[in-house]
Design a protein around this motif. Structure first.
Motif, PDB file in Angstrom:
ATOM      1  N   ILE A 221      -1.766  -0.310   9.787  1.00  0.00           N
ATOM      2  CA  ILE A 221      -1.692   0.296   8.450  1.00  0.00           C
ATOM      3  C   ILE A 221      -2.615   1.506   8.357  1.00  0.00           C
ATOM      4  CG2 ILE A 221      -1.998  -0.099   5.979  1.00  0.00           C
ATOM      5  CD1 ILE A 221      -1.480  -3.079   6.506  1.00  0.00           C
ATOM      6  N   LEU A 222      -3.846   1.338   8.826  1.00  0.00           N
ATOM      7  CA  LEU A 222      -4.824   2.416   8.706  1.00  0.00           C
ATOM      8  C   LEU A 222      -4.383   3.654   9.487  1.00  0.00           C
ATOM      9  CD1 LEU A 222      -7.591   3.165   7.519  1.00  0.00           C
ATOM     10  CD2 LEU A 222      -8.644   2.231   9.590  1.00  0.00           C
ATOM     11  N   GLU A 223      -3.931   3.449  10.706  1.00  0.00           N
ATOM     12  CA  GLU A 223      -3.506   4.578  11.536  1.00  0.00           C
ATOM     13  C   GLU A 223      -2.261   5.252  10.974  1.00  0.00           C
ATOM     14  OE1 GLU A 223      -2.580   5.592  16.243  1.00  0.00           O
ATOM     15  OE2 GLU A 223      -3.110   3.556  15.633  1.00  0.00           O
ATOM     16  N   THR A 224      -1.322   4.450  10.506  1.00  0.00           N
ATOM     17  CA  THR A 224      -0.089   4.996   9.948  1.00  0.00           C
ATOM     18  C   THR A 224      -0.372   5.874   8.735  1.00  0.00           C
ATOM     19  OG1 THR A 224       1.171   3.073  10.718  1.00  0.00           O
ATOM     20  CG2 THR A 224       2.177   4.411   8.984  1.00  0.00           C
TER      21      THR A 224
ATOM     22  N   LEU B 296     -12.606   5.852  13.877  1.00  0.00           N
ATOM     23  CA  LEU B 296     -12.537   6.895  12.851  1.00  0.00           C
ATOM     24  C   LEU B 296     -11.650   8.052  13.294  1.00  0.00           C
ATOM     25  CD1 LEU B 296     -15.289   8.254  10.577  1.00  0.00           C
ATOM     26  CD2 LEU B 296     -14.162   9.880  12.077  1.00  0.00           C
ATOM     27  N   ARG B 297     -11.827   8.475  14.553  1.00  0.00           N
ATOM     28  CA  ARG B 297     -11.065   9.622  15.055  1.00  0.00           C
ATOM     29  C   ARG B 297      -9.595   9.264  15.280  1.00  0.00           C
ATOM     30  NH1 ARG B 297     -16.206  10.417  18.641  1.00  0.00           N
ATOM     31  NH2 ARG B 297     -17.346  11.981  17.422  1.00  0.00           N
ATOM     32  N   ARG B 298      -9.347   8.089  15.878  1.00  0.00           N
ATOM     33  CA  ARG B 298      -7.966   7.696  16.165  1.00  0.00           C
ATOM     34  C   ARG B 298      -7.149   7.514  14.898  1.00  0.00           C
ATOM     35  NH1 ARG B 298      -7.255   3.008  17.676  1.00  0.00           N
ATOM     36  NH2 ARG B 298      -9.397   2.160  17.778  1.00  0.00           N
ATOM     37  N   LYS B 299      -7.810   7.050  13.843  1.00  0.00           N
ATOM     38  CA  LYS B 299      -7.068   6.684  12.641  1.00  0.00           C
ATOM     39  C   LYS B 299      -7.234   7.702  11.522  1.00  0.00           C
ATOM     40  CE  LYS B 299      -7.010   1.993  14.232  1.00  0.00           C
ATOM     41  NZ  LYS B 299      -6.819   0.582  13.931  1.00  0.00           N
ATOM     42  N   ASN B 300      -7.912   8.815  11.842  1.00  0.00           N
ATOM     43  CA  ASN B 300      -8.010   9.948  10.916  1.00  0.00           C
ATOM     44  C   ASN B 300      -8.638   9.539   9.583  1.00  0.00           C
ATOM     45  OD1 ASN B 300      -7.743  12.673  10.294  1.00  0.00           O
ATOM     46  ND2 ASN B 300      -5.689  12.415   9.417  1.00  0.00           N
ATOM     47  N   CYS B 301      -9.711   8.750   9.668  1.00  0.00           N
ATOM     48  CA  CYS B 301     -10.432   8.332   8.461  1.00  0.00           C
ATOM     49  C   CYS B 301     -11.402   9.428   8.022  1.00  0.00           C
ATOM     50  CB  CYS B 301     -11.217   7.050   8.715  1.00  0.00           C
ATOM     51  SG  CYS B 301     -10.209   5.612   9.105  1.00  0.00           S
TER      52      CYS B 301
ATOM     53  N   LYS C  90      -1.552  11.004   5.559  1.00  0.00           N
ATOM     54  CA  LYS C  90      -2.342  11.428   4.404  1.00  0.00           C
ATOM     55  C   LYS C  90      -2.293  12.938   4.186  1.00  0.00           C
ATOM     56  CE  LYS C  90      -6.982  12.062   6.334  1.00  0.00           C
ATOM     57  NZ  LYS C  90      -8.386  11.713   6.237  1.00  0.00           N
ATOM     58  N   LYS C  91      -2.382  13.310   2.928  1.00  0.00           N
ATOM     59  CA  LYS C  91      -2.432  14.718   2.534  1.00  0.00           C
ATOM     60  C   LYS C  91      -3.770  14.946   1.826  1.00  0.00           C
ATOM     61  CE  LYS C  91       2.594  15.031   2.310  1.00  0.00           C
ATOM     62  NZ  LYS C  91       3.788  15.222   1.471  1.00  0.00           N
ATOM     63  N   ALA C  92      -3.809  14.674   0.534  1.00  0.00           N
ATOM     64  CA  ALA C  92      -5.065  14.863  -0.193  1.00  0.00           C
ATOM     65  C   ALA C  92      -5.851  13.563  -0.325  1.00  0.00           C
ATOM     66  CB  ALA C  92      -4.778  15.442  -1.575  1.00  0.00           C
ATOM     67  N   GLN C  93      -5.292  12.450   0.148  1.00  0.00           N
ATOM     68  CA  GLN C  93      -5.958  11.162  -0.020  1.00  0.00           C
ATOM     69  C   GLN C  93      -7.248  11.092   0.803  1.00  0.00           C
ATOM     70  OE1 GLN C  93      -2.720  11.519   0.843  1.00  0.00           O
ATOM     71  NE2 GLN C  93      -1.415  10.181  -0.392  1.00  0.00           N
ATOM     72  N   PHE C  94      -8.213  10.358   0.261  1.00  0.00           N
ATOM     73  CA  PHE C  94      -9.482  10.115   0.949  1.00  0.00           C
ATOM     74  C   PHE C  94      -9.411   8.696   1.522  1.00  0.00           C
ATOM     75  CE2 PHE C  94     -13.987   9.187   1.413  1.00  0.00           C
ATOM     76  CZ  PHE C  94     -14.525  10.404   1.817  1.00  0.00           C
ATOM     77  N   LEU C  95      -9.554   8.581   2.834  1.00  0.00           N
ATOM     78  CA  LEU C  95      -9.286   7.324   3.529  1.00  0.00           C
ATOM     79  C   LEU C  95     -10.577   6.734   4.106  1.00  0.00           C
ATOM     80  CD1 LEU C  95      -7.083   5.360   4.492  1.00  0.00           C
ATOM     81  CD2 LEU C  95      -6.750   6.826   6.487  1.00  0.00           C
ATOM     82  N   ILE C  96     -10.873   5.491   3.715  1.00  0.00           N
ATOM     83  CA  ILE C  96     -12.062   4.791   4.194  1.00  0.00           C
ATOM     84  C   ILE C  96     -11.617   3.561   4.975  1.00  0.00           C
ATOM     85  CG2 ILE C  96     -14.221   3.637   3.569  1.00  0.00           C
ATOM     86  CD1 ILE C  96     -14.186   5.223   0.957  1.00  0.00           C
TER      87      ILE C  96
ATOM     88  N   VAL D 275       0.836  -1.209   0.000  1.00  0.00           N
ATOM     89  CA  VAL D 275       0.000   0.000   0.000  1.00  0.00           C
ATOM     90  C   VAL D 275       0.866   1.252   0.000  1.00  0.00           C
ATOM     91  CG1 VAL D 275      -1.722   1.320   1.289  1.00  0.00           C
ATOM     92  CG2 VAL D 275      -1.939  -1.159   1.139  1.00  0.00           C
ATOM     93  N   ASN D 276       1.893   1.236   0.804  1.00  0.00           N
ATOM     94  CA  ASN D 276       2.772   2.405   0.914  1.00  0.00           C
ATOM     95  C   ASN D 276       3.453   2.722  -0.415  1.00  0.00           C
ATOM     96  OD1 ASN D 276       3.849   4.462   2.713  1.00  0.00           O
ATOM     97  ND2 ASN D 276       5.830   3.455   2.470  1.00  0.00           N
ATOM     98  N   ALA D 277       3.709   1.680  -1.211  1.00  0.00           N
ATOM     99  CA  ALA D 277       4.383   1.875  -2.490  1.00  0.00           C
ATOM    100  C   ALA D 277       3.527   2.665  -3.482  1.00  0.00           C
ATOM    101  CB  ALA D 277       4.758   0.521  -3.093  1.00  0.00           C
ATOM    102  N   VAL D 278       2.194   2.600  -3.329  1.00  0.00           N
ATOM    103  CA  VAL D 278       1.296   3.304  -4.267  1.00  0.00           C
ATOM    104  C   VAL D 278       0.588   4.479  -3.589  1.00  0.00           C
ATOM    105  CG1 VAL D 278       0.943   1.281  -5.716  1.00  0.00           C
ATOM    106  CG2 VAL D 278      -0.598   1.682  -3.774  1.00  0.00           C
TER     107      VAL D 278
END
Length: 409
Positions: free
Chosen positions: A314-317, A345-350, A322-328, A268-271
């Motif tokens: 992975i999700l929290e990291t 949601l709050r802990r992992k900044n989703c 994240k910058k402009a990415q939309f995270l679900i 995931v980190n690679a892309v």
């Protein structure tokens, strides 16, 4: 909203058939063209003449009563419809649909149509919760049949509980929502976007033949990937262990197979830098064995102590990076669904968190259907009742598309 839409209304034999008159009238008022099929039992509750007057078209009840010799009526109606709406849908018609029985005009037409089918069940509360009815509804939902869940309250039989057909106004809203989704999907709102979906369960090795994993089948992740493709996105699936074969033949899809949580993070980190939307539908192991043996561990003694260490989250990291990415994110829970979902949601900044109770009938690991609540920072955004995982995936990706474009859903 419904101007020009062709809706085939099926009415079956329950006391809620009287509501079908109002439903038919309101559909016509909204601009829909309505044709009606009634079962013989339905005519015991409400007359054909009533529905003919409201729809302004002949009503069909008999497979062999061909009103136009130039066409076969049930095939003609099946091909004509944009949507087939069965309201009320009794336990009987639900069972016929589940097993493919075609012994009257309505059930025969339902088998012949390629249009989307929507059911508004109505029956006694004990019938609705009977294991056979529950199984049949789950089977139909898995095939993509849409459901308008019945309401709770006083039933005609005297019981109080869930089983009364939803009110016509709310069924109209469900019909409008379906056509609105179809219209949005046709615009391919994710064209040019890069979507990454993780799926399945990770594998943490104890030795060359044993590992720690979980029950994730990969079905939900693959359904989300399919929805993203249908909405125009370029899609990458990063999958761990799955119970279903990967969709390697989908155009526009890149597929990567991984094993451990660390492998998944690295993939995931690679892309990540080029990702517009990341959907973390995989069930990633929280812990791994501190040491994986090079050779098969031999049995010795009556007990064995296994030391585990924490995996990367992975999700929290990625939430922190994240910058402009939309995270679900996803949360599979067994209790206190909203509390745990909002905390995650709050802990992992989703941006969105999709939560389900995996103990619920028709939801969770391995099932072909799911029941989810979607949350954002302000709380509940949408509750999606039991539906096929493909349908749930489409809801989620449409919601993500609207958040990225700023449109309302």
């Amino acid at each position: 909203m419904l101007t020009g839409k062709k809706i085939l209304l099926g009415i079956t034999g329950g006391i809620a058939a009287f509501k079908a008159a109002s439903l038919c009238s309101k559909l016509v008022q909204q601009g829909a063209e309505v044709r009606v099929i009634m079962t013989e039992s339905a005519t015991k509750f409400i007359t054909e003449l009533t529905l003919q007057a409201l729809s302004k078209h002949p009503v069909y009840t008999d497979t062999f009563d061909e009103k136009n010799p130039q066409v076969i009526a049930h095939i003609d109606l099946a091909d004509w419809a944009d949507l087939v709406l069965v309201a009320p849908a009794t336990a009987n018609i639900i069972a016929k649909m589940a097993v493919g029985l075609a012994d009257d005009m309505l059930s025969t037409t339902l088998l012949a149509t390629e249009a989307k089918i929507m059911l508004a069940p109505a029956m006694n509360v004990h019938m609705y919760t009977h294991p056979t009815v529950t199984r049949n509804l789950a089977e139909l939902a898995a095939r993509g049949v849409l459901m308008v869940e019945p309401g709770s309250g006083q039933l005609a039989c005297g019981y109080t509980g869930k089983g009364r057909m939803e009110e016509p106004e709310n069924i109209i809203l469900a019909v409008e929502a379906y056509f609105a989704r179809e219209k949005r999907a046709a615009k391919r709102p994710l064209a040019g976007r890069k979507v990454v979906v993780t799926a399945g369960g990770t594998v943490e090795r104890l030795d060359p033949v044993r590992y720690i994993t979980n029950d994730s089948s990969g079905k939900m992740g693959f359904a989300i990937a399919k929805a993203a493709l249908d909405l125009g996105a370029e899609v990458t699936i990063i999958a761990g262990r799955t119970d279903v074969a990967p969709p390697l033949n989908w155009a526009g899809l890149t597929f990567t197979r991984v094993e451990s949580a660390q492998d998944m993070y690295e993939a995931v980190n690679a892309v990540w830098a080029d990702t517009d939307i990341l959907v973390k539908a995989a069930a990633v192991a929280d812990y791994r064995p501190k040491q994986a043996a090079e050779h098969k561990i031999k049995k010795s003694g009556d007990s064995m102590t296994l030391e585990l260490v924490k995996n990367i989250d992975i999700l929290e990291t990625l939430g922190q990076k994240k910058k402009a990415q939309f995270l679900i994110g996803f949360a599979a829970e067994t209790d206190h669904l909203e509390q745990h979902a909002m905390d995650k949601l709050r802990r992992k900044n989703c941006d969105l968190l999709v939560a389900n109770d995996v103990t619920a009938e028709g939801a969770g690991f391995g099932a072909d259907t799911n029941i989810v609540n979607v949350y954002d920072a302000n709380g509940l955004v949408e509750s999606i009742p039991r539906a096929s995982k493909d349908e749930v995936g489409l809801h989620i990706m449409e919601l993500a598309a609207t958040r990225l474009t700023g449109e309302s859903k």
